[in-house]
Motif scaffolding. Structure first.
Motif, short mmCIF file in Angstrom:
data_model
loop_
_atom_site.label_atom_id
_atom_site.label_comp_id
_atom_site.label_asym_id
_atom_site.label_seq_id
_atom_site.Cartn_x
_atom_site.Cartn_y
_atom_site.Cartn_z
N GLU A 215 0.83 -1.20 0.00
CA GLU A 215 0.00 0.00 0.00
C GLU A 215 0.87 1.25 0.00
N ALA A 216 1.94 1.21 0.79
CA ALA A 216 2.82 2.38 0.87
C ALA A 216 3.43 2.68 -0.50
N ALA A 217 3.85 1.64 -1.21
CA ALA A 217 4.45 1.85 -2.52
C ALA A 217 3.42 2.48 -3.46
N SER A 218 2.23 1.94 -3.43
CA SER A 218 1.17 2.44 -4.29
C SER A 218 0.84 3.90 -3.92
N ASP A 219 0.84 4.17 -2.63
CA ASP A 219 0.57 5.51 -2.12
C ASP A 219 1.62 6.50 -2.61
N LEU A 220 2.86 6.01 -2.76
CA LEU A 220 3.96 6.89 -3.19
C LEU A 220 4.04 6.96 -4.70
N GLY A 221 3.02 6.47 -5.39
CA GLY A 221 2.94 6.66 -6.83
C GLY A 221 3.46 5.51 -7.67
N TYR B 86 -2.01 5.22 -6.78
CA TYR B 86 -0.83 5.83 -7.39
C TYR B 86 -1.18 6.94 -8.38
N PHE B 94 1.81 6.12 7.50
CA PHE B 94 1.12 4.95 8.03
C PHE B 94 1.32 4.82 9.54
#
Lengths: 312, 349
Positions: A215-221, B86, B94
């Motif tokens: 999720e974090a990766a996706s959140d960071l684009g 994205y 988080f």
């Protein structure tokens, strides 16, 4: 407090437990002794005995082993015929490893991220079940599957895709008279037989990747593709590597599958088998055995340098 | 941007975040149930509520990790519920930081820039600058595992801020820190938010945190927003018993008690600091027995039990420590307060 409130040691067994508790070093020593003896003498000892043999040579005329230190046997490995065997085996092992990783990853990903409860049990059963049946039965079954009259050809014929199989078999190196006597057939059987050894370590490593990193990766684009190559794959790499050690070394050492399914061109395992058996050339067989060990060593050293173990 | 004193959203052409009757159901569970919301650009907005109240789900809906079962979500006027995370230009800090364990701190902070194709030198420069903003310069070469919880928290903040998001989502970011560090981070977060002018949406179950940091607070329970307003409004004029009870430590006054003093038969709330102690028999307040005394430094917190004819209520009073010296458990006193101090609530009596 009176002494009666402390429970008294019960007999000899109690005394023994107490003694082990007071001497943890001794406990560890006694526990490790049997496996260390096994590993040291029987396992590594026989391996070194084998390595030693590779530095002997065979007298070409008498067929007797000359127990003098020489590198002559190793030089023999570099004869075109022998080098060919090594290259063929390493290429096959590398392809089987890459193929297993590609097939195993989605299965392991599903099991680690989505399968719960009963589905997880079905996954483990599905992966492990083939391991419970005899290896020989599976290999012979594949020989039938891949045969010209086999079910695979039958299926392709029903789908009007026989031309596709024919075109593939017409290719040099990977082709042949039928799938069961081609390198393609050997590859497929290796892939099938060693796949569980790739799935399980990848699944174990993916299990330890927290979902919120995705999720974090996706959140960071990061697009799903970027997430895979920048987060998921690096974190699963120790698992892929552990799996590849299995598939790579098992393929390099196997002498049964290429004998049953495949061409008449030999693999390292078959060469070792032939040299130590009928030919009686133990030194050359030993030298052939050293080749996979060295290749694995170089592979692991390279993987470590590339940081494959950093996420451990 | 100044805090709005009314419960209506501050006026703006297109709010940073808009919820239009947004729901998120999991089977029969209504995690978020028909929420309407407008958050202004540059606002520091807190979502406050107990666990399971739907506040975190709301945050995940904005980030794009969840999709609404019904309703629409807009970011700066643009409908986004069909956009993956994205493509939203929103970044999240988080709860457990979610730092990438295989990357060093500089790579972690530069991750978002790398994904957008920013070249390596520029990426390193921006990441170093972001680390300076969160007061961690020179930590770039370490791995997340080598940092303390507080430092990881700062890295997570830098990793989000380096992308210059228009909206920053923070999911209980201070929950894992100890008290002193938490208070320090609260001040720093507020300062960073003011200096960057970024919209902050902050999820917390800590009412003190929400009240002290936010321009506006939304109080959640059971998937619904129970009250939205400036911290003073939420604290002084809670609309319902739930809000009064959850935000701070208000005394709930039953309708009978309130009717006697104000004539209105409604539930009321009374802040502990609005109760003063008078000697028993002075007739200035409700007779009560002291049931507990907790010394809190500047103030002393007293548990009072009113007489049976006053409903045998348990009241809490916060009095200056000097006023509480010499009080003994079981002693009778009178709990005095101005009737105007009672805030009437909207619940049915």
């Amino acid at each position: 407090m009176t002494a009666a409130e402390i429970p008294q040691s019960r007999g000899l067994r109690g005394a023994l437990s107490d003694w082990f508790w007071r001497n943890p070093g001794m406990t560890l020593f006694l526990m490790l002794l049997p496996p260390l003896l096994w590993l040291g003498i029987i396992y590594l000892g026989s391996l070194f005995a084998l390595l030693l043999q590779s530095f002997y040579s065979i007298d070409e005329y008498s067929g007797l082993i000359n127990r003098e230190f020489t590198l002559k046997t190793y030089a023999e490995l570099f004869k075109p015929a022998n080098l060919d065997i090594i290259l063929r085996t390493v290429t096959m092992a590398a392809l089987v490893t890459v193929g297993s990783a590609v097939v195993a990853f989605p299965i392991a990903y599903f099991a680690a991220r989505y399968a719960k409860g009963r589905w997880k049990a079905i996954f483990y059963l599905g992966v492990m079940l083939p391991l419970w049946s005899s290896y020989l039965v599976k290999v012979y079954a594949w020989k039938l599957i891949l045969a010209r009259e086999g079910i695979l050809n039958w299926t392709f014929a029903k789908l009007h895709l026989t031309w596709l199989v024919e075109a593939w078999l017409a290719l040099p190196i990977v082709g042949g008279n039928s799938l069961s006597v081609s390198h393609t057939g050997t590859f497929l059987v290796f892939l099938y037989v060693w796949l569980p050894y790739m799935i399980l370590p990848i699944q174990a490593s993916l299990e330890r990747v927290p979902g919120n990193l995705i999720e974090a990766a996706s959140d960071l684009g990061a697009t799903p593709r970027q997430t895979f190559w920048n987060v998921l794959f690096p974190l699963a790499l120790p698992g892929v590597l552990a799996g590849s050690i299995f598939t790579f070394s098992l393929t390099m050492g196997d002498y049964i599958i290429p004998q049953i399914v495949g061409t008449s061109r030999r693999f390292i395992g078959q060469a070792v088998y032939a040299h130590q058996g009928t030919a009686g050339n133990i030194p050359l067989a030993a030298a052939f055995t050293v080749a996979p060990i060295l290749i694995m060593g170089v592979y692991l050293w390279f993987a470590k340098r590339k940081g494959a173990f950093d996420a451990l | 941007m100044t805090a709005s004193a009314s419960s209506a959203p501050p006026p703006a052409l297109s709010p940073a975040v808009t919820f239009e009757a947004v729901s998120r159901h999991y089977g029969a569970v209504r995690a978020v149930d028909g929420v309407d919301l407008a958050i202004a650009p540059g606002e520091f907005f807190a979502m406050l509520g107990p666990s399971g109240s739907g506040k975190t789900t709301c945050l995940r809906l904005i980030a794009g990790f969840e999709r609404p079962s019904a309703g629409h979500i807009r970011l700066f006027g643009e409908q986004v519920e069909d956009l993956p995370p994205y493509r939203r230009g929103v970044n999240t800090v988080f709860q457990d930081y979610a730092l990438f364990p295989h990357l060093d701190i500089l790579e972690n902070v530069g991750f978002g820039l790398k994904m957008r194709g920013v070249e390596a030198a520029e990426r390193r420069r921006a990441a170093a600058e972001a680390l300076e903003l969160v007061k961690l310069p020179g930590y770039g070469a370490r791995k997340p595992g080598q940092l303390s919880g507080g430092q990881r928290q700062r890295v997570a903040l830098a990793r989000a801020l380096v992308n210059k998001p228009k909206v920053l989502l923070l999911d209980e970011p201070l929950g894992a820190l100890d008290l002193k560090l938490r208070e320090q981070m609260q001040e720093e977060l507020k300062a960073i938010q003011k200096s960057l002018g970024v919209t902050f949406i902050f999820v917390t179950h800590d009412q003190g945190e929400a009240l002290s940091m936010a321009d506006r607070v939304a109080v959640f329970s059971e998937g619904k927003i129970r009250q939205i307003g400036a911290p003073e409004e939420i604290y002084n004029r809670p609309r319902t018993r739930f809000v009064a009870d959850f935000v701070g430590s208000s005394n709930l006054l039953p309708p009978d008690f309130v009717e006697k003093r104000l004539g209105a038969r409604r539930w009321g709330s009374l802040r502990p600091e609005q109760i003063a102690l008078r000697p028993a028999g002075s007739g200035e307040g409700a007779p009560a027995r002291i049931a507990s005394v907790s010394y809190l430094g500047a103030t002393t917190r007293l548990g009072l039990e009113t007489a049976p004819e006053e409903g045998a209520l348990r009241l809490h009073a916060a009095v200056p420590a000097a006023a509480a010296t010499g009080l003994a458990l079981g002693q009778m006193v009178e709990a005095a307060f101005a009737p105007e101090a009672i805030h009437l609530m909207e619940d049915a009596p």
